[in-house]
Design a protein around this motif. Structure first.
Motif, mmCIF file in Angstrom:
data_model
loop_
_atom_site.group_PDB
_atom_site.id
_atom_site.type_symbol
_atom_site.label_atom_id
_atom_site.label_comp_id
_atom_site.label_asym_id
_atom_site.label_seq_id
_atom_site.Cartn_x
_atom_site.Cartn_y
_atom_site.Cartn_z
ATOM 1 N N ILE A 162 10.236 27.246 6.619
ATOM 2 C CA ILE A 162 9.568 26.620 5.467
ATOM 3 C C ILE A 162 8.511 25.666 6.006
ATOM 4 N N ASN A 163 7.277 25.902 5.625
ATOM 5 C CA ASN A 163 6.195 24.992 6.006
ATOM 6 C C ASN A 163 6.148 23.815 5.030
ATOM 7 N N LEU A 164 6.332 22.627 5.557
ATOM 8 C CA LEU A 164 6.317 21.442 4.704
ATOM 9 C C LEU A 164 4.899 21.152 4.237
ATOM 10 N N PRO A 165 4.748 20.701 2.996
ATOM 11 C CA PRO A 165 3.397 20.394 2.502
ATOM 12 C C PRO A 165 2.838 19.156 3.188
ATOM 13 N N GLN A 166 1.523 19.120 3.327
ATOM 14 C CA GLN A 166 0.872 17.963 3.905
ATOM 15 C C GLN A 166 0.938 16.785 2.923
ATOM 16 N N VAL A 167 1.312 15.635 3.436
ATOM 17 C CA VAL A 167 1.452 14.439 2.612
ATOM 18 C C VAL A 167 0.307 13.482 2.918
ATOM 19 N N ASP A 168 -0.354 13.016 1.880
ATOM 20 C CA ASP A 168 -1.452 12.070 2.070
ATOM 21 C C ASP A 168 -0.934 10.752 2.652
ATOM 22 N N ARG A 169 -1.770 10.130 3.446
ATOM 23 C CA ARG A 169 -1.418 8.838 4.025
ATOM 24 C C ARG A 169 -1.739 7.734 3.022
ATOM 25 N N PHE A 170 -0.849 6.723 2.999
ATOM 26 C CA PHE A 170 -1.064 5.607 2.089
ATOM 27 C C PHE A 170 -2.163 4.710 2.639
ATOM 28 N N ARG A 171 -2.857 4.065 1.725
ATOM 29 C CA ARG A 171 -3.967 3.198 2.118
ATOM 30 C C ARG A 171 -3.469 2.023 2.970
ATOM 31 N N ALA A 172 -4.392 1.402 3.664
ATOM 32 C CA ALA A 172 -4.073 0.207 4.453
ATOM 33 C C ALA A 172 -3.827 -0.979 3.518
ATOM 34 N N ARG A 173 -3.092 -1.965 4.012
ATOM 35 C CA ARG A 173 -2.788 -3.143 3.185
ATOM 36 C C ARG A 173 -4.075 -3.865 2.801
ATOM 37 N N GLY A 174 -4.209 -4.115 1.486
ATOM 38 C CA GLY A 174 -5.369 -4.831 0.988
ATOM 39 C C GLY A 174 -6.648 -4.038 0.985
ATOM 40 N N ALA A 175 -6.585 -2.705 1.239
ATOM 41 C CA ALA A 175 -7.815 -1.910 1.290
ATOM 42 C C ALA A 175 -8.452 -1.789 -0.086
ATOM 43 N N ALA A 176 -7.627 -1.736 -1.130
ATOM 44 C CA ALA A 176 -8.167 -1.669 -2.484
ATOM 45 C C ALA A 176 -8.670 -3.051 -2.911
ATOM 46 N N GLU A 177 -9.834 -3.102 -3.526
ATOM 47 C CA GLU A 177 -10.440 -4.377 -3.896
ATOM 48 C C GLU A 177 -9.602 -5.135 -4.921
ATOM 49 N N ASP A 178 -8.901 -4.407 -5.800
ATOM 50 C CA ASP A 178 -8.136 -5.080 -6.844
ATOM 51 C C ASP A 178 -6.753 -5.498 -6.382
ATOM 52 N N GLU A 179 -6.367 -5.203 -5.143
ATOM 53 C CA GLU A 179 -5.048 -5.564 -4.633
ATOM 54 C C GLU A 179 -5.110 -6.900 -3.887
ATOM 55 N N VAL A 180 -5.523 -7.951 -4.588
ATOM 56 C CA VAL A 180 -5.589 -9.270 -3.939
ATOM 57 C C VAL A 180 -4.201 -9.818 -3.656
ATOM 58 N N ASP A 181 -3.179 -9.325 -4.371
ATOM 59 C CA ASP A 181 -1.816 -9.790 -4.123
ATOM 60 C C ASP A 181 -1.326 -9.396 -2.738
ATOM 61 N N GLU A 182 -1.986 -8.443 -2.085
ATOM 62 C CA GLU A 182 -1.553 -7.993 -0.760
ATOM 63 C C GLU A 182 -2.251 -8.749 0.369
ATOM 64 N N ARG A 183 -3.058 -9.737 0.048
ATOM 65 C CA ARG A 183 -3.767 -10.495 1.078
ATOM 66 C C ARG A 183 -3.061 -11.816 1.340
ATOM 67 N N THR A 184 -2.998 -12.196 2.598
ATOM 68 C CA THR A 184 -2.405 -13.476 2.958
ATOM 69 C C THR A 184 -3.379 -14.607 2.638
ATOM 70 N N LEU A 185 -2.901 -15.846 2.711
ATOM 71 C CA LEU A 185 -3.757 -16.986 2.396
ATOM 72 C C LEU A 185 -4.987 -17.069 3.312
ATOM 73 N N PRO A 186 -4.855 -16.908 4.636
ATOM 74 C CA PRO A 186 -6.071 -16.924 5.469
ATOM 75 C C PRO A 186 -7.062 -15.819 5.095
ATOM 76 N N GLU A 187 -6.552 -14.642 4.726
ATOM 77 C CA GLU A 187 -7.457 -13.560 4.329
ATOM 78 C C GLU A 187 -8.164 -13.889 3.016
ATOM 79 N N LEU A 188 -7.424 -14.482 2.068
ATOM 80 C CA LEU A 188 -8.051 -14.889 0.811
ATOM 81 C C LEU A 188 -9.093 -15.977 1.041
ATOM 82 N N LEU A 189 -8.784 -16.926 1.923
ATOM 83 C CA LEU A 189 -9.720 -18.004 2.220
ATOM 84 C C LEU A 189 -10.997 -17.450 2.838
ATOM 85 N N SER A 190 -10.861 -16.464 3.724
ATOM 86 C CA SER A 190 -12.029 -15.856 4.355
ATOM 87 C C SER A 190 -12.885 -15.111 3.335
#
Length: 407
Positions: free
Chosen positions: A238-266
């Protein structure tokens, strides 16, 4: 505890018990509320039930960030209310222990919990929020593996369908098997077997499905008639289907909750934001976290101001008012963060002006209690609540008489 006086030890014990109880109770209630929805989501996604506990573990920092301020409020409030109702507070003040002296231990708790909450919202929660979203993505994409549903047709890939009658040993031993599979060459295989199990291979993208004691029909354009086969053991790759890789932390612009305080300050003031919208979102979220943490320095004053009821009163109205104020302030901050993100108000003004107004109210309530003889900030609220309660009790008999007359 060895270096503390008897008064400090007594207050510390009185504060610690309700504080820990509130934290545990709040976390348990929030977890139970979320657990049912997570079980439903995981089961409908076909994932293993064990992932629910991993998702809940990633939610705990967020729950503790919400529960710590309320726990501190109730811990200090209940401790000082106990002192006030039992007249121990009057005795302590009579021997020269003012509110400033009595607030040493509550502020020791407040500073410690403030640092803990700052670490949670500034560094830990961004990573756990990202971990939670990654688990949700893995469930939807099938990267965590699908649980086979007994008695139903399970589509493991675009070219592989499986149905089983019974499963044992956590899905490692299958019984009553029907399989339909296609390969890249256009060959179709339909097989039934009494037993089967999945086996791993050296290729991480391929697994073997070993069938025991069954029959197989193979059909292809190359064959004039379908081929049939009886077997004792047959390995079906059985050939397993290819699974997409999840985005990097904070890569989405609207995901500000995933940024640390120094990253938000920058991003807010360091010029690293991609655009103006991203900068506003980062500034709003940064100041939202800061005012939520800074509020903890005012909670001991608010708790003490609401803990002392008027003389000859044992009303618990202060507990209700305290919880309402803290929750309402949190909701106001959420609205202010949204307004700042949308650019309607400068984030600094939207979040720090309510904080300063709330701080002024709390300081006034505390000074009224601490400096004015007989001054209780919630005295007028209790008198108003008493009048409303008396009016309601007076109306109940009237409503009863009108109901009897109508009957």
């Amino acid at each position: 505890m060895r270096g503390l006086s008897l008064i400090d030890r007594y207050i510390a014990k009185s504060v610690l018990v309700p504080l820990l109880g509130t934290l545990v109770l709040a976390a348990a209630l929030l977890v139970l509320d979320k657990m049912l929805r997570l079980f439903d989501f995981v089961i409908n996604s076909g994932g293993p039930v064990s992932v629910v506990w991993r998702m809940l573990a990633n939610l705990l920092p967020e729950y503790f960030a919400l529960g710590i301020p309320i726990g501190l409020l109730l811990g200090v409030l209940l401790a000082f209310r106990k002192l006030a109702v039992s007249s121990e507070l009057d005795a302590l003040r009579g021997v020269g222990a003012g509110f400033g002296r009595l607030l040493r231990v509550p502020y020791a708790f407040a500073v410690g919990l403030l640092l803990l909450n700052l670490f949670i919202v500034g560094w830990l929660q961004p990573w756990t929020h990202y971990g939670y979203e990654r688990l949700r993505f893995d469930l939807r994409s099938g990267a965590l593996g699908a649980s086979l549903k007994v008695g139903e047709f399970n589509t493991l890939s675009k070219r592989f369908t499986l149905r089983i009658d019974r499963s044992e040993r956590n899905g490692t031993q299958l019984h009553g098997i029907f399989v339909q599979a296609d390969d890249n060459s256009g060959t179709s295989i339909v097989a039934t077997a009494q037993h089967g199990r999945f086996l791993s291979t050296d290729d991480p993208d391929t697994i073997l499905f070993r069938l025991d004691r069954g029959r197989l029909i193979q059909q292809s354009a190359k064959f004039q008639t379908p081929r049939t086969l009886s077997f004792q053991s047959y390995d079906l790759p059985i050939n397993l289907p290819q699974v997409d890789r999840f985005r990097a932390r904070g890569a989405a612009e609207d995901e500000v909750d995933e940024r640390t305080l120094p990253e938000l300050l920058s991003e807010s003031y360091g010029g690293t934001a991609k655009n103006q919208e991203a900068e506003l979102a980062a500034r709003s979220n940064l100041h939202f976290r800061l005012v939520e943490v800074a509020m903890m320095l005012l909670i001991p004053l608010l708790a003490v101001a609401l803990a002392v009821p008027p003389k000859r009163s044992a009303s618990s109205l202060g507990i209700f008012v305290g919880i309402v104020l803290v929750v309402a302030y949190h909701k106001l901050n959420q609205w202010a963060e949204g307004a700042g993100t949308r650019g309607k108000i400068l984030p600094e003004i939207a979040l720090w002006v309510p904080f300063l107004l709330f701080a002024a109210l709390i300081v006034w309530m505390y000074r009224t209690l601490a400096t004015k003889p007989g001054g209780q900030p919630i005295g007028s609220l209790e008198r108003a609540a008493g009048k409303v309660g008396k009016a309601i009790r007076g109306l109940l008999p009237q409503f009863g008489r009108e109901a009897e007359a109508g009957a």
